[in-house]
Design an enzyme around this catalytic site. Structure first.
Site, short mmCIF file in Angstrom:
data_model
loop_
_atom_site.label_atom_id
_atom_site.label_comp_id
_atom_site.label_asym_id
_atom_site.label_seq_id
_atom_site.Cartn_x
_atom_site.Cartn_y
_atom_site.Cartn_z
N ARG A 56 0.86 -1.21 0.05
CA ARG A 56 -0.10 -0.05 0.21
C ARG A 56 0.68 1.33 0.06
O ARG A 56 0.71 2.21 -0.79
CB ARG A 56 -1.11 -0.04 1.02
CG ARG A 56 -2.37 -0.78 1.03
CD ARG A 56 -2.76 -1.44 2.29
NE ARG A 56 -1.65 -2.17 2.76
CZ ARG A 56 -1.79 -3.66 2.28
NH1 ARG A 56 -2.49 -4.10 1.46
NH2 ARG A 56 -0.84 -4.39 2.67
N THR A 57 1.89 1.34 0.82
CA THR A 57 2.65 2.75 0.80
C THR A 57 3.32 2.77 -0.39
O THR A 57 3.36 4.00 -1.00
CB THR A 57 3.46 2.48 2.10
OG1 THR A 57 2.66 2.28 3.37
CG2 THR A 57 4.43 3.87 2.22
N LYS A 85 25.97 -4.69 -1.52
CA LYS A 85 27.45 -4.86 -1.73
C LYS A 85 28.19 -4.36 -0.34
O LYS A 85 29.53 -4.23 -0.21
CB LYS A 85 27.89 -4.05 -2.91
CG LYS A 85 27.21 -4.66 -4.36
CD LYS A 85 27.73 -3.78 -5.37
CE LYS A 85 26.88 -4.03 -6.76
NZ LYS A 85 27.21 -3.01 -7.69
N ARG A 106 11.49 3.36 2.83
CA ARG A 106 11.07 2.70 4.09
C ARG A 106 12.46 1.74 4.21
O ARG A 106 13.15 1.28 3.26
CB ARG A 106 9.92 1.63 3.37
CG ARG A 106 9.72 0.64 4.51
CD ARG A 106 8.38 -0.19 4.30
NE ARG A 106 7.22 0.54 4.63
CZ ARG A 106 5.99 -0.07 4.79
NH1 ARG A 106 5.82 -1.18 4.54
NH2 ARG A 106 4.99 0.70 4.92
N HIS A 134 5.59 5.58 11.42
CA HIS A 134 5.11 5.48 10.03
C HIS A 134 4.20 6.77 9.82
O HIS A 134 2.79 6.76 9.73
CB HIS A 134 3.99 4.52 9.75
CG HIS A 134 3.86 3.82 8.47
ND1 HIS A 134 4.06 4.83 7.48
CD2 HIS A 134 3.44 2.63 7.74
CE1 HIS A 134 3.94 4.28 6.10
NE2 HIS A 134 3.42 2.80 6.38
#
Length: 308
Positions: A56-57, A85, A106, A134
């Site tokens: 959703r985000t 890496k 995120r 959030h």
């Protein structure tokens, strides 16, 4: 606009005026014809850096960017980035900000968004950092409540489920504390209680009560904000198995609630809300998810020309 932030990292950084500015802009975005919105991010390139899975985000941000005429670059899996890496987050952000106008990210580590904002010369929007916060989810939650009830002041809101690891409810607690006469009812098993520091930070502004039983508070609630028990946050899978089904909400719940009672959920759900609730007037969670578009359009439009 009454909005002074250059990054969106934590809802704690917001004043009530900042929150109300976003909600007002979101309402404007929702009403604006698409043809009038389609050029607002013209010429802008937005980085979508999702070091942790999201549906959703990520999709609502990318939809919002494209609907405003912007371009998206980035990744939905940290495994395809140079972090695999061994590149540090700071170096990744410093590099990416040389290519783009704004960063949405995120990350699984608490504090990652704050660190990114510190090293970035472009605005950074936190799409969730570990079990911390959030903030854009909270803004769409507040927008949903405001649309449904006409106000946030004076409401009684229950937070249910994983209150220990649930970053959405952590942010929501801090946000609700900025409004007047809000009562919060915390409903969780002992092992998933809201962290005490968050209760201590907000108890001066909120009337807070706790229980392990949802039935104790149902008749007084305007909103029940349910969360899933997050398996990925548990170090001990046995502990998760013991409590994963502690709250399962069905139609029988509605026998003891107000007529205007609504159920919210940040999604994804597992089995904590039965599908039999989906077609009832109480179900607000899919409308809530849809509200991510105008809210994230508002955020992008408000930050697009910010100079740090």
């Amino acid at each position: 606009m009454g909005f002074k932030l250059t990054d969106i990292v934590s809802i704690s950084d917001f004043s009530r005026e900042d929150i109300e500015a976003v909600l007002k802009e979101a309402a404007k975005m929702e009403e604006m014809p698409q043809k009038d919105k389609s050029g607002l991010l013209e010429g802008k390139v937005i980085a979508s850096l999702f070091f942790e899975p999201s549906t959703r985000t990520r999709l609502s941000f990318e939809t919002a960017i494209q609907s405003l005429g912007g371009k998206v670059v980035g990744f939905a899996d940290a495994g395809v980035s140079s972090t695999k890496k061994g590149e540090s987050l700071s170096d990744t952000i410093r590099t990416v900000t040389g290519y783009v106008d704004l960063v949405v990210m995120r990350h699984s580590i608490e504090g990652a968004a704050r660190r990114a904002a510190e090293v970035s010369d472009k605005p950074v929007v936190n799409g969730g950092d570990g079990a911390n916060q959030h903030p854009t989810q909270t803004l769409l939650d507040l927008y949903t409540i405001k649309k449904e009830f006409g106000t946030i002041d004076g409401l009684t809101i229950g937070l249910l489920g994983d209150l220990k690891y649930g970053r959405t409810v952590h942010s929501l607690m801090y946000a609700l504390a900025k409004f007047k006469d809000v009562k919060v009812r915390l409903i969780a098993p002992e092992s998933l209680r809201m962290p005490q520091n968050i209760i201590d930070d907000t108890k001066g502004e909120l009337e807070i009560k706790e229980s392990e039983k949802v039935e104790e508070f149902l008749p007084e609630l305007d909103v029940l904000y349910a969360t899933r028990i997050q398996k990925e946050r548990f170090a001990d899978e046995f502990e998760y198995e013991q409590i994963k089904n502690v709250y399962i909400l069905g139609k029988d719940l509605l026998k003891n609630t107000k007529k205007e009672f609504r159920i919210m959920h940040p999604l994804p759900r597992v089995n904590e809300i039965k599908t039999e609730l989906d077609e009832t007037d109480a179900a607000l969670y899919f409308k809530q998810a849809k509200n991510g578009i105008p809210v994230r359009q508002a955020i992008l439009n408000m930050l697009k020309d910010v100079k740090k």
